[in-house]
Write a protein that holds these residues in place. Structure first.
Motif, PDB file in Angstrom:
ATOM      1  N   ALA A 558      72.076  25.594  -8.301  1.00 31.82           N
ATOM      2  CA  ALA A 558      71.341  26.398  -9.287  1.00 31.82           C
ATOM      3  C   ALA A 558      69.849  26.415  -8.963  1.00 31.82           C
ATOM      4  CB  ALA A 558      71.582  25.844 -10.688  1.00 31.82           C
ATOM      5  N   LEU A 562      67.198  29.652  -8.223  1.00 35.71           N
ATOM      6  CA  LEU A 562      65.855  29.842  -8.787  1.00 35.71           C
ATOM      7  C   LEU A 562      64.801  29.977  -7.703  1.00 35.71           C
ATOM      8  CD1 LEU A 562      65.375  27.525 -11.902  1.00 35.71           C
ATOM      9  CD2 LEU A 562      65.663  29.992 -11.828  1.00 35.71           C
ATOM     10  N   TYR A 687      71.582  32.055 -12.665  1.00 34.40           N
ATOM     11  CA  TYR A 687      71.205  30.668 -12.946  1.00 34.40           C
ATOM     12  C   TYR A 687      71.793  30.201 -14.270  1.00 34.40           C
ATOM     13  CZ  TYR A 687      68.182  26.695 -14.138  1.00 34.40           C
ATOM     14  OH  TYR A 687      67.704  25.462 -14.516  1.00 34.40           O
TER      15      TYR A 687
END
Length: 724
Positions: A558, A562, A687
């Protein structure tokens, strides 16, 4: 006997002693007849006994969860402090508490102490207390059975400092369909937020899985304990994104022994204050329009004047304030008032009342006072009538003219004025047209179209509520002692500014994650948009960067989304809990998409997870996929945002409705470029979906995946199906 066996035996004996003591106290209290009379003193005594009965009954299955051996500097012997959700005293005078409430000052040591040989301290009413911690021990008790003993610090053993072993153990447990308290695993940085001063606007940036929602709920319980004379539960409120999320968190406060705290969505609460109707269906349609690309709401990656962003701005707030000030100056009718021929109340006299005597009152109340004063003047003039017949005739005429005069005043109604502001109805010269020319044409046009059809969207509520506050009093019973705003990145500065008018002492807990700011059409893009509303001395900012939800593999994946997709540095630091690799699984064939998703679900369900979710890009896709999967799994819950309860088990929902929830395993359907573009906003959606998973994350996709997903392979990513 090993050290562990000795510790276990010691705690087993202690547990039995505590259970016996609780049973004894509970039996004695239950043996006292419940008082139902009218004597006030006896009523108070009975309330105290009933509170004690409930506390004892609540603590009996799990009396405590931690032990801290502490010796104050220069004061007596070492004390064994047992920490629990509920404080319990021994009945013998002078005895140290049987169990210390987790919110008590000394209990803060259990959370703030992170090891080392240096003295530790905590803040008590009498000042700073310093001393030495000799032992910090976690215990797990369920249904009066001691299941686990874990020493996280022992000064005399010469072992290492506090470890995450107990925390990892608790995090590794499968979840059910409710958020649970974290009293036994509160970390030092979380405890600092929980115990922060009351009259402060706390802004908390917390990465996904950092426990920010749970921390906010524990903060409410702490404030009620610490400031019991100044705050009350029924004067606190939690604003959450939807009713289903409120249901999801509904067990935490009762588990902490706290009730009566209001839990609402902002839309429902604001509509109630305004006495207008805003349906959840209207809100869901707006949300669906945004996520399916309705151009009226703006473009996700453009920070310009989207309708929601403008209507949530301080710019609009200042415009409304100017409009009300202009309205105030021109509201008084220009004529004298004459109830009948020959009687005149000069406008100058009425203006004296309106502009000076009643100036402290808001406009609606001021208008009411002036009209009441005029009516009293009429009544006094009527008494001067020469006969009863003349008085009757004058009274009839005065009633007609009073009604006509009142009609010359503007209607101080928020919705009517809001419609005038956006040109949905004529302003009748209440304010000059150039005043409202500051509103962007695109915003004015879209809003005017809605309001002409009497459609009030959620984004209109701050402006309507601000009109209401400026025109009317906020009654004392409408004010709050503390407000919690969850998912605050989706709130506007205008919303918070209006709520500040309803809370005493700027007492807020404002929490969210900018990386999950997927409602960019109405939310904030930086926390400075919130902090600028308060003075520096009334504001505190905390960043929670540790994620306790997901495995290292999921969090690292994750984070990569980002970094590559959003260029964000708000990255999570995982707790050391390793699990299976994240899986990128291409569909075997576009025509086999549904069968591949079924295969993924079957594989995950074989692992006996309690909660498994399939996340789609849109609500329309969720509905279609639910219809395809439902024959095999009739228990599969379709979540479309209208639900009031969260059922747990198997769920299918659009990714944008998954925020705030967590599932043992997540299948992200269609994680490809046909559904997620190579843009920051789409990366944030990805995300959000990835960080819902606690233990396993599988991404099923078509031919091409977004750049931020298809990064360099590593040990945390596996491609294709797991081996049979």
């Amino acid at each position: 006997m090993s050290a562990f066996q000795s510790a276990y035996q010691e705690e087993q004996q202690r547990l039995q002693e505590v259970i016996v003591e609780i049973d004894r106290q509970l039996e004695r209290l239950r043996g006292i007849p419940v008082y139902t009379g009218h004597d006030f003193t006896e009523q108070v005594l009975e309330a105290g006994r009933e509170e004690k009965r409930q506390a004892l009954a609540k603590s009996l299955p799990e009396p405590y969860f931690g032990r801290l051996d502490f010796q104050e500097n220069g004061v007596g012997e070492r004390k064994r402090l047992y920490i629990g959700k509920v404080g319990l005293d021994k009945e013998e005078a002078g005895e140290y508490p049987l169990v210390i409430d987790w919110r008590a000052p000394v209990a803060s040591l259990f959370y703030s102490f992170t090891g080392g040989t240096e003295p530790a301290s905590f803040e008590a009413p009498e000042g700073i207390i310093e001393g030495l911690v000799y032992l910090k021990r976690n215990v797990v008790i369920r249904k009066q059975i001691l299941e686990r003993v874990s020493d996280t610090y022992d000064r005399e053993s010469g072992g290492p400092a506090v470890s995450d072993e107990f925390l990892v153990y608790r995090l590794g447990e499968n979840k059910d369909h409710r958020l649970r308290d974290i009293v036994s695993t509160i970390q030092a940085e979380q405890d600092q937020i929980i115990r922060a001063a009351r009259n402060t606007a706390l802004i908390i940036q917390g990465v996904a899985g950092s426990g920010k929602t749970t921390v906010a709920l524990h903060r409410l319980a702490y404030l009620l304990y610490q400031y019991k004379e100044q705050v009350s539960a029924d004067k606190m409120i939690i604003f959450a994104p939807n009713l289903m999320f409120l249901d999801y968190i509904s067990d935490v406060l009762p588990e902490l022994g706290v009730g009566d705290i209001q839990q609402r969505t902002f839309a429902d609460w604001a509509a109630e204050q305004l006495d207008i109707h805003v349906t959840s269906q209207d809100r869901l349609e707006t949300m669906a329009q945004w996520f399916e690309g309705d151009p009226r709401l703006g473009t996700p990656d453009v920070d310009g004047h989207t309708s929601g962003r403008y209507k949530g701005s301080l710019e609009l707030m200042k415009l409304i304030q100017t409009c009300v000030e202009t309205l105030e100056a021109g509201a008084l009718p220009g004529d004298d008032f004459s109830p009948w021929d020959g009687a005149v109340l000069p406008r100058e006299t009425i203006a004296e009342w309106y502009f000076k005597e009643y100036r402290p009152y808001p406009l609606a109340k001021r208008k009411e006072r002036v009209l009441t004063r005029i009516h009293r003047w009429v009544e006094m003039e009527l008494k001067k009538s020469p006969s009863a017949a003349v008085m009757k005739e004058r009274k009839k005429k005065a009633a007609q003219r009073e009604k006509s005069y009142a009609g010359k005043w503007p209607k101080f109604e928020p919705l009517a004025l809001y419609k005038m502001l956006f040109g949905a109805v004529k302003s009748s010269g209440l304010w000059p047209e150039e005043l409202t020319s500051a509103i962007p044409d695109s915003v004015k046009s879209a809003t005017r179209s809605d309001l002409k059809q009497n459609v009030v969207r959620e984004e209109d509520l701050p402006g309507l509520l601000y009109f209401h506050c400026l025109l009317n009093d906020i009654a004392s019973d409408q004010r709050f002692d503390h407000i919690v705003i969850d998912e605050a990145q989706d709130f506007s500065p205008f919303q918070v500014a209006v709520l500040d008018m309803y809370v005493r002492g700027h007492s807020f807990t404002i929490l969210g994650d900018l990386s999950q700011g997927i409602h960019a059409y109405r939310g904030v893009h930086a926390w400075e948009e919130m902090s600028s509303l308060f003075s520096e001395e009334n504001t505190a900012y905390y960043a929670l960067t540790r994620s306790y939800r997901s495995t290292m593999e999921i969090i690292e994946f994750a984070n990569r989304v980002l970094e590559n997709g959003v260029r964000s540095d708000l990255l999570a630091v995982p707790v050391f809990r390793s699990g299976d690799a994240v899986r990128l699984i291409p569909y075997s064939d576009p025509a086999m998409r549904e069968e591949d998703i079924k295969q993924a679900m079957r594989a995950l369900l074989e692992k006996e997870y309690r909660t498994v979710a399939v996340l789609t890009r849109t609500l329309q896709e969720a509905k279609a996929l639910h219809a395809a999967l439902n024959p095999e799994w009739p228990e599969l819950n379709l979540i479309d945002g209208s639900e009031q309860t969260y059922q747990g088990g198997l769920s299918i929902l659009p990714v944008y409705l998954s925020k705030g929830f967590e599932f043992d395993a997540v299948v992200m359907a269609d994680a490809d470029t046909n559904h997620y573009a190579d843009k920051a906003w789409d990366a944030k959606l990805m995300y959000v979906g990835c960080t819902r998973a606690l233990h396993e994350l599988w991404l099923l996709h078509g031919t091409h995946v977004p750049r931020y997903v298809d990064a360099e392979p590593s040990e945390i990513v596996a491609k294709g199906w797991p081996p049979a």
